[in-house]
Enzyme design. Structure first.
Site, mmCIF file in Angstrom:
data_model
loop_
_atom_site.group_PDB
_atom_site.id
_atom_site.type_symbol
_atom_site.label_atom_id
_atom_site.label_comp_id
_atom_site.label_asym_id
_atom_site.label_seq_id
_atom_site.Cartn_x
_atom_site.Cartn_y
_atom_site.Cartn_z
ATOM 1 C CE LYS C 76 -3.859 1.979 2.688
ATOM 2 N NZ LYS C 76 -4.688 1.811 3.895
ATOM 3 C CB SER C 176 -7.985 3.772 3.221
ATOM 4 O OG SER C 176 -7.170 3.194 4.214
ATOM 5 C CB SER C 200 -8.144 0.940 6.282
ATOM 6 O OG SER C 200 -8.759 2.156 6.659
#
Lengths: 527, 146, 536
Positions: C76, C176, C200
Site C-alpha cells: 500500500k 482505504s 481499512s
C-alpha cells in the site's frame, strides 16, 4: 571554566574595588523603593550530556557542520518514530534525586503543538501532565553587595523536572530563515522553579549553584556559551499587599551575569511602566546583551494554545523506585542509581563549616572550585589536625590563580605539598611570602616536593637570634642617617628599617623577632 | 426496536430507497433531527474561534464549507455527553501496562547531509529554507459566513 | 497459476517448474491487463525484475529464504519504500521519495519477496472506498468489465450468479486499502500489505472477496508506515487465503527497536498445522450488530455461518457490547485529534510539495497545506484542533478516552467469561456501486462502511470516523464495537444474489493470533468460497 566563574566572581567581589561599585550603581533603583515587590521564577533548560539524542540515534556533538547530525526522525520524516534513550532517563533521575525531588514511578510524554520553522514535527515532545519528577528544592548562597553587603542562604522550590526535545536553530535575515536541525531532538531537562526569588542576584546565584550540582553529577556540561544551559526568567512586580502583577517571560538568557542583569532590568522596567500608570503586557521578551535591555520577542496578539496531547508512540515510562518492585530490563533502577548521587554543594558547605571550622564565606568559595577540592580533602585526610583555615586560605588565594591562568591544565600541585606548606606556616617556619615562593617553584618543577624546594633554595624562616642580630646590625649601619633621626626622636623609622631587614633577608627573616630586636635595641622615644 | 424489525423485513431496493430519502432529508436541513434520536446540542463556533483554529491549523479552511464541517463534527461529538463516565479512568494508551522500551546511548544514525536534504524542494548551502520569521497569518474576513 | 496459493506456487518454484522471473513477468502482465481498475499508483517493474533475478540465483544455489522467496507482493502506498514514490494518495507527498524502507517492507524483502508495485488508497488512508485519491479511484474487479470466471473447487463448477456490469457505475473496492485488495483479488500478486486504522484492510478485503487480517496492535512494526492515527494504525495483510496471510504475518511480525509500540517479547510464529478444536469453542455474536441498515443477505449468511459452527461442536451465543452506540463518536473525536497532530509536520520545508509564498512562514505553510491536502484531511485537522483546545480538552478528548475505557470493559467482560472468538459481519452489504457510495458526503460513507470493522481498531485507536448525519441515525442504529487493539480477520464466506463477495469477521483477544487464524482457517475450509480467475 564555568565553575571557575562562581569562585572568580566572589573573589573579585571580595577584593572590593570598582566592579562592585559598577554593579550597585546600575541597578539600585528598585531596591530603593520598598513599595514594590518583584517576583521572579526561573525555568532552566539543561542539555543532558549523552552521546546520542533523546529519541533518535543521531550524535550530539556541538561542532558538527550544518545538518549533519540529523536522524530522519529529527527532521520529522513521515513514518519515523521516537525511541527513548536510557541515558537520558538516568540523567533526569539523577538530577531529580540530587535536587530532592519526588520521582514519579510512572511518567508519560505529551506533544506540545505550535508552528515554527525549527520545529519539524509541528510539535515538541515533552512531559507536561505527568513529568519525571516533582516537588524538589535547591539551596544556595546569595551575596548582596552595596553598603550593607550580606551573604545569606536561599531556597528555591522546584515545581517539576521534565524530559523534552530541543528544537533546531534558524538564522534569520530580512528575506528568509535558514534552518539547521543539528540541535533538533537534543535531550533537555527542563527544571521549572517556583516564583520564589526576588531579584537578579538571587536568580544568578541559583543558576551558579545549579551549574555546580549538574556538573558534579555529570548530567549536564552547563557550557552556556554552547547553549547547554539556557535560562528563562518569569518576572512580575506588585505593590506590597496587592495581588501578583502580570508577568513577562525573558527567554533564552545565555550567561550567568546576563541572568542578573536581565532580571533586574525587567523589574525596573515594569516598575517604571506601572509608575507611569500604564499596564505591563503579558509577553515574551529577550535580553539584548549589547544594549543591556529586554526587548519584546513575539507578536503581542498571539494567543498560543499548545493543545497538549499524550504522545501515542511512547507507552508510559516506568522507574523502579523500591526494592519490592519487580525489576524489568526496560526500567531504570533508582534503588541503584541513588548511590551515584554525590554529596551536594550544600551538604559540602555545611560539612566545611562544621567539621573543618571554615567560615561560611570560605566554605562558599571552596565548594565551587573543582580543582581545589581534591587537594583540600587529601591534605586534610593525611593529617587530621591540620589547620583547615590556613590551608583553605592558601588554596583560595594563592593556588587558585595558577589554575585560573593555566588554560592548558598543565599545572599540577600535590596535596602532600599543600599540607606541608600549611603546617610550616602554622608553625611559623615560613611566612606567607615564602609560601608563595615555594608555590611558584613547585608550579615550574612539579617533580620536587615542598621540602625539597625549601632546602634547595634555603627558604626557611630565619629565627636564629645571632643571624637576626647580624642582619639588623648591618641594616642599621647602612642606614645611619635614618637611625640618627629615629634616635633623635624626629621620626619612627623602625618600620622602614624592619622592611629593609626583610628585603636583605630575601623575605626569610622572622619579622616578629626583628620587631622585637628593634623594640629592644632602639625604642622610639619622642623628644 | 420496532424500527429495527421493520427495516429487516424490507428488501434491499426498498432499503436503498429509504437511505436515499434519508440522505435528501439530511441535505435539506442539517439540523433536522429525529425525535427518537437523542438531541445533541447545536454547537456555536464564533468567528474568533474559527480564526484562532485556522491559525493553529494553517489549512486555509476557515470558510463556509470548513465551518459547516466543523460544526457537524462538534455536534456529533457532543453525543458523548450522554454517557455517564463518573469515576471512569481514561484509557490513554492500549499499552498502559507495558514498560517503555529504552535504547542504549549510542550513535546509530549517521546520515549524509545530501540524504537528509534530498527530499526538500528548496535548500541553500546545506540549510533548509523558510520565509522570514514567524509573521502572523492574515486570516481573511469571515463575514461571508453570516 | 496466479490465482493459486503461495504454498503451491512455492512448490513449483522449488521444483523449478517455473522461475521467479517468469512468475514476476506473469504478475506484471496481469497488472497491465487490469490497469483499468487503477489498483496501482506505481508499478515497480525494474525493482521487481531485479529482485526476481536475485531470487532465481538463490534457487539455483539452493540458498532460498523460505516459502515467500520469489513471490510477487504489493505494498500500500503509505509504507515508505526507499527511493520509490510513496504518495499516500495525496498531492502533499506526490513528490516524496523516502530515504528509507519501512520495517515491514525490508522484512518482506529479506524473506525474498518480489515487490511489483505500490497500491492506491484513500488520501492518507482517510476513507472507506479508495475513491479519495489524487490518482483516481480504484475499481473492484468484481462486477467490472474485465472478463473473469468464478469457479468452485474442486469440481470447477461455475458460479451461477454474475453481477451486472456497468462500466460507468462500477463497484467500489472499499477502503482505504482498496488498491491492495484489488491487486490480490485480480491475481496481480499473491499478497499485499494494507493498513488498518478503522477497518481499512478488512473492509476492502470483504468487498473484494479476499482475506483481510488486522494483527494485534503491538505485534507488527509501524516504523515506516506513514501514520494516520498512531494509536490505531496496524499494518494489515491481504491475501487469498488464511494460509497465505499467515505466511506473510510470520515474515513481518515481531519486535522492532525502531518502534516503541511494538512489544519486545519474542514473536512465536503462528502455526496452522494443529488446526482448531471446535468442541467447546465459545463464539459470541454481539447483538448490537443486528443493525437495521445491515443487508438481509449479510444477516442471513451470518446466521448460516453460526449454524455451521454450532453443528461442528462450537458453543455459539448471542452477547452484548452495550457501549457500542458511542464507539463511533468516541472514535471520531480521538481520530480527528490525532490527525490534527500528525499532519502538523507537513509544511513543505523538508519533504513533500512546497507552496510559492515567500512573505511569511505561516502563509507558506497555509498555502502548502491547502494545496497538498484534500477537504477531508483539512476538515479533520480543523476539528481535531478544536477538540484539543485547552477549554475543550476535558469535554471531548478526555471524555472520549473514558468512553473508550467503558468499551474496553465491555470486551474484557466477554473475554473474562471465556469467550474465545467473536463473530460479526464485516460490512453492511456487498460492494456498493460508485453512484450509491457517492450520494453521501464522505463523512457518512465512512460511518456506514466502518461500523462493523471499527471495533477491531479501537484498541486505543480512533477511527478516522466521520460525522454521521442525525437522520441516518434514525434509520440505522449505529453500534460499533470498540476493540482494543485486538486482532481481527475477514474471511470471504459466500456470494450475494448478485454475485458479489460477502465476508464475515472474526475477533479474538489481544495476541491470540494462533486461535484466531486457526478458527479463520477452519471457516475458510468450511465455506468453500469460489475462486476468481481472469479469463485468458
Amino acid at each position: 571554566m564555568v565553575i571557575m566563574g562562581y569562585g572568580r566572581c566572589l573573589s573579585f567581589i571580595f577584593h572590593f574595588k570598582s566592579s562592585l561599585k559598577q554593579i550597585s550603581n546600575c541597578y539600585r533603583f528598585f531596591s530603593a523603593t520598598p513599595e514594590w515587590e518583584p517576583v521572579v521564577g526561573l525555568e532552566i533548560h539543561a542539555q543532558i550530556q549523552s552521546s546520542s539524542k533523546l529519541f533518535s540515534g543521531a550524535d550530539t556533538n556541538f561542532q558538527t557542520p550544518t545538518n549533519r547530525s540529523v536522524a530522519l526522525f529529527d527532521a520529522a520524516f513521515p513514518g519515523t518514530l521516537p525511541v527513548l534513550n536510557r541515558r537520558c532517563v538516568e540523567a533526569g533521575t539523577l538530577t531529580a534525586l540530587a535536587l530532592s525531588c519526588d520521582l514519579n514511578q510512572v511518567s508519560t510524554f505529551d506533544r506540545k503543538h505550535y508552528f515554527y520553522s525549527d520545529l519539524p514535527a509541528g510539535y515538541q515532545i515533552t512531559q507536561h501532565r505527568f513529568p519525571l519528577a516533582q516537588n524538589g528544592l535547591l539551596n544556595f548562597i546569595v551575596y548582596k553587595g552595596g553598603s550593607d553587603s550580606r551573604l545569606y542562604e536561599k531556597t528555591s522550590q522546584i515545581h517539576q523536572i521534565q524530559l523534552e526535545q530541543d528544537s533546531g536553530r534558524s538564522l534569520h535575515d530580512e528575506i528568509r530563515s535558514l534552518v539547521d536541525l543539528n540541535r533538533a531532538g537534543l535531550p533537555l531537562m527542563e527544571l521549572v522553579f517556583k516564583p520564589d526569588l526576588s531579584d537578579g542576584e538571587e536568580a544568578a546565584a541559583l543558576v551558579k549553584e545549579l551549574i555546580l550540582v549538574l556538573t558534579r553529577l555529570g548530567t549536564c556540561s552547563c557550557k552556556m556559551e554552547e547553549g547547554a544551559l539556557r535560562v528563562d526568567a518569569n518576572v512580575s512586580v506588585h505593590r506590597r499587599n496587592s495581588p501578583l502583577g502580570t508577568r513577562t517571560e525573558i527567554k533564552n538568557i545565555g550567561a550567568i551575569r546576563a541572568v542578573a542583569n536581565a532580571v533586574d532590568y525587567e523589574i525596573d522596567r515594569q516598575i517604571r511602566v506601572l509608575q507611569c500608570g500604564k499596564e505591563v503586557v503579558n509577553e515574551t521578551r529577550s535580553w539584548d546583551a549589547e544594549r543591556m535591555r529586554t526587548v519584546p520577542m513575539r507578536d503581542k496578539e498571539e494567543k498560543q494554545d499548545y493543545r497538549y496531547m499524550p504522545e501515542p508512540n511512547l507507552p508510559p515510562l516506568h522507574l523502579r523506585l523500591t526494592n519490592d518492585q519487580p525489576m524489568h530490563s526496560n526500567m531504570v533502577d533508582v534503588t541503584q542509581l541513588i548511590n551515584k548521587v554525590p554529596e551536594s554543594p550544600f551538604q559540602m558547605r555545611v560539612r566545611f563549616q562544621k567539621d573543618y571550622g571554615l567560615s561560611l564565606l570560605q566554605a562558599v568559595r571552596l565548594v565551587s572550585e573543582d580543582m581545589l577540592l581534591p587537594l583540600f580533602f587529601n591534605a586534610m585526610n593525611m593529617k587530621q589536625d591540620r589547620d583547615a583555615v590556613i590551608l583553605t586560605d592558601l588554596l583560595l588565594n594563592d593556588v587558585l590563580s595558577y589554575f585560573n591562568e593555566d588554560d592548558s591544565c598543565n599545572v599540577v600541585f600535590k596535596a602532600d605539598d599543600m599540607g606541608t606548606i600549611t603546617d610550616m606556616m602554622k608553625d611559623g617556619v615560613i611566612s606567607k611570602s615564602i609560601a608563595r615562593i615555594i608555590l611558584k617553584e613547585l608550579s615550574q618543577s612539579p617533580a620536587l616536593s615542598a621540602k625539597e624546594v625549601m632546602e634547595k633554595n634555603n627558604l626557611s624562616l630565619i629565627c636564629d637570634p645571632a643571624i637576626i642580630e647580624r642582619l639588623c646590625r648591618s641594616v642599621t649601619q647602612e642606614n645611619a642617617n635614618m637611625l640618627k633621626k629615629h634616635l633623635a626622636g624626629k621620626k619612627d623609622s623602625t618600620k622602614v628599617l624592619e622592611t629593609k631587614v626583610w628585603k636583605k633577608s630575601e623575605g626569610r627573616a622572622n619579622m616578629n623577632l626583628v620587631k622585637e630586636w628593634f623594640k629592644t635595641n632602639y625604642p622610639f622615644s619622642k623628644k | 426496536m420496532s424500527v429495527c424489525l421493520l427495516c429487516r423485513r424490507l428488501t434491499r431496493s426498498k432499503l436503498d430507497a429509504l437511505l436515499r430519502a434519508a440522505c435528501k432529508l439530511s441535505s435539506q436541513s442539517s439540523s433536522a433531527r429525529a425525535d427518537s434520536a437523542p438531541a445533541a446540542s447545536t454547537p456555536a463556533v464564533d468567528e474568533e474561534t474559527v480564526k484562532h483554529l485556522e491559525r493553529l491549523s494553517l489549512v486555509d479552511f476557515a470558510n463556509k464549507r470548513g465551518v459547516a464541517r466543523l460544526e457537524e463534527a462538534i455536534r456529533f461529538a457532543n453525543r458523548l455527553d450522554e454517557v455517564d463516565t463518573t469515576d471512569v479512568e481514561p484509557l490513554v494508551s492500549v499499552l498502559e501496562d507495558e514498560v517503555l522500551y529504552l535504547r542504549e546511548d549510542k550513535v546509530t544514525e549517521k546520515n549524509d547531509v545530501k540524504v537528509v536534504l534530498s527530499t526538500a524542494v528548496v535548500t541553500e548551502e546545506d540549510f533548509y529554507v523558510a520565509p522570514p520569521g514567524n509573521i502572523p497569518l492574515v486570516v481573511r474576513d469571515l463575514s461571508e459566513l453570516k | 497459476m496466479l490465482s493459486t496459493s503461495i504454498q503451491s506456487v512455492a512448490k513449483q518454484l522449488k521444483n523449478s517448474k517455473i522461475s521467479a522471473s517468469e512468475l514476476c513477468d506473469a504478475s506484471l502482465k496481469q497488472i497491465e491487463k487490469t490497469k483499468s481498475l487503477n489498483a496501482f499508483i506505481t508499478v515497480t517493474s525494474d525493482v521487481a525484475l531485479k529482485q526476481a533475478k536475485e531470487s532465481d540465483q538463490r534457487f539455483l544455489n539452493g540458498m532460498t529464504r523460505g516459502d515467500l522467496d520469489g513471490i510477487p507482493i504489493a505494498i500500500k502506498d503509505n509504507f515508505c519504500t526507499q527511493g520509490i514514490l510513496t504518495s499516500c494518495g495525496s498531492n502533499m507527498l506526490s513528490n516524496f521519495l523516502p530515504p528509507y524502507d519501512a520495517t515491514v517492507v525490508s522484512r518482506l524483502r529479506d524473506a525474498g519477496t518480489v515487490m511489483v508495485g505500490k497500491c492506491n488508497l484513500d488520501e492518507f488512508a482517510m476513507g472507506s472506498g479508495t475513491v479519495d485519491s489524487i490518482y483516481g479511484p480504484t475499481k473492484n474487479i468484481w462486477g467490472s468489465n474485465i472478463p473473469y470466471d468464478v469457479t468452485y473447487k474442486p469440481n470447477h463448477k461455475m458460479s451461477s450468479s454474475k453481477p451486472k456490469v456497468d462500466p460507468e457505475d462500477w463497484r467500489i473496492a472499499g477502503g482505504s486499502s482498496g488498491g491492495s485488495a484489488v491487486a490480490v483479488a485480480s491475481g496481480s500478486c499473491f499478497a499485499a500489505l494494507g493498513s488498518d486504522t478503522g477497518g481499512s484492510t478488512r473492509n476492502p478485503a470483504a468487498y473484494c472477496g479476499v482475506v483481510g487480517f488486522k494483527p494485534s496492535y503491538g505485534l507488527v512494526s509501524r516504523h515506516g508506515l506513514i501514520p494516520l492515527v498512531n494509536s490505531m494504525d496496524v499494518p494489515g495483510i491481504i491475501a487469498r487465503s488464511v494460509e497465505d496471510v499467515t505466511l506473510v504475518l510470520n515474515a513481518i511480525a515481531g519486535p522492532d527497536v525502531n518502534d516503541s509500540t511494538t512489544l519486545k517479547r519474542k514473536y512465536e510464529k503462528v502455526s496452522l498445522d494443529e488446526g482448531v478444536n471446535l468442541l467447546g469453542l465459545r463464539i459470541g455474536i454481539p447483538k448490537e450488530y443486528q443493525n437495521t441498515a445491515i443487508d438481509a443477505e449479510i444477516v442471513d449468511i451470518l446466521k448460516k455461518t453460526a449454524s455451521i459452527f454450532k453443528e461442528c461442536g462450537a458453543n455459539v451465543t448471542e452477547v452484548s457490547l452495550p457501549h457500542t452506540p458511542y464507539s463511533i463518536t468516541c472514535y471520531s473525536v480521538l481520530n480527528q485529534c490525532e490527525v490534527a497532530s500528525n499532519m502538523a509536520r507537513y509544511d513543505g520545508l523538508r519533504f513533500g510539495i512546497r507552496g510559492d509564498v515567500t512573505i511569511s512562514t505561516e502563509q507558506l505553510y497555509a498555502e502548502t497545506r491547502s494545496r497538498g491536502f484534500n477537504e477531508v484531511v483539512r476538515s479533520r485537522i480543523l476539528s481535531g484542533n478544536y477538540f484539543l483546545l485547552k477549554r475543550n480538552y476535558e469535554k471531548y478528548f478526555v471524555k472520549a478516552l473514558k468512553v473508550r475505557r467503558l468499551i474496553k470493559n465491555d470486551f474484557d467482560s466477554l473475554w473474562d467469561s471465556n469467550f474465545d472468538i467473536l463473530l460479526t459481519p464485516t460490512t453492511l452489504s456487498h460492494a456498493p456501486k460508485i453512484s450509491e457510495f457517492k450520494q453521501y458526503d464522505n463523512q457518512t460513507q465512512c460511518v456506514t462502511q466502518d461500523y462493523c470493522t471499527q471495533p477491531a481498531n479501537m484498541a486505543g485507536t480512533y477511527n478516522t470516523a466521520l460525522m454521521v448525519h442525525d437522520s441516518f441515525q434514525k434509520f440505522n442504529n449505529w453500534f460499533c464495537v470498540f476493540v482494543l487493539g485486538i486482532p481481527a480477520i475477514t474471511v470471504p464466506v459466500g456470494l450475494s444474489r448478485e454475485g458479489l463477495p460477502l465476508g464475515l469477521q472474526l475477533m479474538a483477544p489481544v495476541f491470540h493470533e494462533n486461535a484466531l487464524l486457526r478458527t479463520a482457517l477452519w471457516l475458510q475450509q468450511a465455506v468453500n468460497f469460489p475462486q476468481l480467475k481472469l479469463k485468458v
